[in-house]
Design an enzyme around this catalytic site. Structure first.
Site, PDB file in Angstrom:
ATOM      1  CB  THR A  17      -9.229   0.669  76.632  1.00  0.00           C
ATOM      2  OG1 THR A  17     -10.250  -0.285  76.857  1.00  0.00           O
ATOM      3  CG2 THR A  17      -7.892   0.058  76.984  1.00  0.00           C
ATOM      4  CB  SER A  63     -17.372   2.941  74.210  1.00  0.00           C
ATOM      5  OG  SER A  63     -16.931   1.753  73.607  1.00  0.00           O
ATOM      6  CB  THR A  96     -11.774  -0.126  70.777  1.00  0.00           C
ATOM      7  OG1 THR A  96     -11.921  -1.131  71.789  1.00  0.00           O
ATOM      8  CG2 THR A  96     -10.426   0.536  70.893  1.00  0.00           C
ATOM      9  CG  ASP A  97     -15.557  -2.800  73.460  1.00  0.00           C
ATOM     10  OD1 ASP A  97     -14.701  -3.283  72.698  1.00  0.00           O
ATOM     11  OD2 ASP A  97     -15.648  -3.108  74.661  1.00  0.00           O
TER      12      ASP A  97
HETATM   13  C1  SIN Z   1     -14.499   0.697  75.747  1.00  0.00           C
HETATM   14  O1  SIN Z   1     -14.925   0.489  74.610  1.00  0.00           O
HETATM   15  O2  SIN Z   1     -14.770   1.714  76.401  1.00  0.00           O
HETATM   16  C2  SIN Z   1     -13.659  -0.335  76.431  1.00  0.00           C
HETATM   17  C3  SIN Z   1     -12.853  -1.133  75.489  1.00  0.00           C
HETATM   18  C4  SIN Z   1     -11.843  -0.347  74.725  1.00  0.00           C
HETATM   19  O3  SIN Z   1     -11.775   0.869  74.708  1.00  0.00           O
HETATM   20  O4  SIN Z   1     -11.016  -1.039  74.071  1.00  0.00           O
END
Ligand code: SIN
Length: 323
Positions: A17, A63, A96-97
Site C-alpha cells: 500500500t 504482499s 502490511t499484510d
Molecule cells: C499489501 O500488503 O501489499 C497490501 C496491504 C497493505 O500494504 O496495507
C-alpha cells in the site's frame, strides 16, 4: 571502515500500500497496491535527499501474493548489501499484510548484524494524508541508529521486533502489535527510545551465510498447512490434506491454531494424530491474539514456543528445510 563510519543506506522496494495508487485521493481502500516506484517514494521524503542512498526495486506486489521467488530475491539483495562495509543498514518497503512473515523469515534466516528495517503504510501513496512518507523517514532513522541490528518493522512511530510483530487491525494507520513482548522502541522526530534488546544477530559476519544458502537452494519450501480448531471441527480438512495427491510438494507439516491454551477439538485431534502417524509434523499454536501456549505435561501436541500460527507455519517449514 568500521560500523560507526558506515552511513550509506539501501532502500529496497517490494510494493504494498505504501506504493499504492487510487483513482481518488479520499479512497483509502479501493486502491491498487504496488504501483509507485520505490524511487518515487524516496523522493517524497525531503530528509532523504541528503542521505547517501542506493534504491532498488526488488518486486512490485501486493504482499498477500508473496511467493518464495520474491523472498529469494529479497534475501539475496539484503545479504549482498549487508556485506558492503559502507552500508549502515537496509530499509525495505513492503505491504502490511504479510510484512510479519517476511520480517520473520529474514530474521530467522539471516540474523543480520546490521539493521534491516521493514516499513509500510496503511494509506496509498495517492491518499489525502499518506502515512508512508513519515514511516519511511522513521525507518531511515532506525536504520541509521548506531546500535540498531536485526530485523524490525517500523510503522506509526513504533519499532517492532520481527519475532513478535503481528498485524492486528485491517484499517488503522497503527495496525501492528508486539503482544506481551511489547514494542522494541519508538521513533520520535528521528530520535529513538529503545525499550528492549534488538533482535538476535550472528556473533560474527554480516549475516548467517549457511542459512541463506539453504534457503536459496530450495526450489520450494517444505509444504506446511495452517488450519484452525473451532466449534464443530471434525478433522475432515486434515483427512483431505492427507489424501491429497495432486500437490507439487508432499505434505510435510500442519500447524493448528488451537483454542485458548492450544487445545484442539477431539475430532480434529484424532485426525491430526493420524497425520502424525503418517510422518507429518504437527505443531499447535494458540488462535488467541495475545499470549502463548503455556506448555504442560501430557499436552497432546508439541507447541509453537510462543510463535503465532503464521510464524509457526514458516518456522516449521524452515526447520524441515534444515532436516
Ligand atoms: C499489501 O500488503 O501489499 C497490501 C496491504 C497493505 O500494504 O496495507
Amino acid at each position: 571502515m568500521n560500523a560507526n563510519q558506515a552511513r550509506r543506506l539501501v532502500v529496497l522496494g517490494t510494493g504494498g500500500t505504501i506504493a499504492g495508487r487510487a483513482n481518488r485521493a479520499n479512497d483509502n481502500v479501493g486502491y491498487v497496491a504496488g504501483q509507485v516506484a520505490v524511487s518515487e517514494l524516496v523522493a517524497m521524503v525531503p530528509a532523504l535527499a541528503t542521505c547517501p542512498l542506493d534504491v532498488e526495486q526488488v518486486a512490485q506486489i501486493n504482499s498477500k501474493d508473496m511467493v518464495l521467488s520474491v523472498w529469494h530475491a529479497l534475501a539475496a539483495r539484503v545479504a549482498e548489501h549487508l556485506d558492503r562495509p559502507e552500508v549502515a543498514g537496509i530499509v525495505i518497503t513492503h505491504g502490511t499484510d504479510t510484512i510479519e512473515e517476511t520480517a520473520f523469515l529474514l530474521q530467522t534466516v539471516l540474523k543480520p548484524s546490521k539493521p534491516v528495517v521493514l516499513t509500510c503504510a496503511m494509506r496509498p501513496a495517492t491518499a489525502l494524508v499518506p502515512d508512508g512518507p513519515q514511516n519511511l523517514s522513521d525507518a531511515v532513522a532506525v536504520a541509521l541508529h548506531p546500535e540498531a541490528r536485526g530485523v524490525v518493522v517500523v510503522c506509526a512511530g513504533r519499532i517492532h521486533g520481527a519475532i513478535d510483530v503481528a498485524k492486528v487491525h485491517p484499517y488503522r494507520t497503527d495496525p501492528f502489535d508486539s503482544g506481551d513482548a511489547g514494542e522494541l522502541g519508538c521513533v520520535e522526530e528521528a530520535q529513538l527510545r529503545v525499550f528492549r534488546p534488538w533482535p538476535q544477530a550472528v556473533p560474527e559476519g554480516a549475516f548467517d551465510a549457511a542459512a541463506l544458502r539453504r534457503l536459496k537452494g530450495a526450489a520450494a519450501l517444505p509444504r506446511v498447512e495452517l488450519i484452525f480448531s473451532h466449534a464443530n471441527a471434525d478433522g475432515e480438512v486434515v483427512r483431505a490434506l492427507l489424501g491429497q495427491t495432486a500437490a507439487a510438494e508432499p505434505l510435510r507439516g500442519i500447524v493448528v491454531a488451537g483454542t485458548g491454551n492450544g487445545t484442539v477439538h477431539d475430532d480434529l485431534l484424532a485426525a491430526l494424530k493420524q497425520a502424525q502417524a503418517s510422518g507429518v509434523e504437527v505443531v499447535v499454536a494458540s488462535r488467541c491474539a495475545h499470549g502463548r501456549v503455556v506448555p504442560h505435561p501430557g499436552q497432546p501436541l508439541p507447541d509453537s514456543a510462543g510463535l503465532s500460527p503464521v510464524k509457526a507455519r514458516l518456522a516449521l517449514a524452515l526447520q524441515l528445510l534444515e532436516a
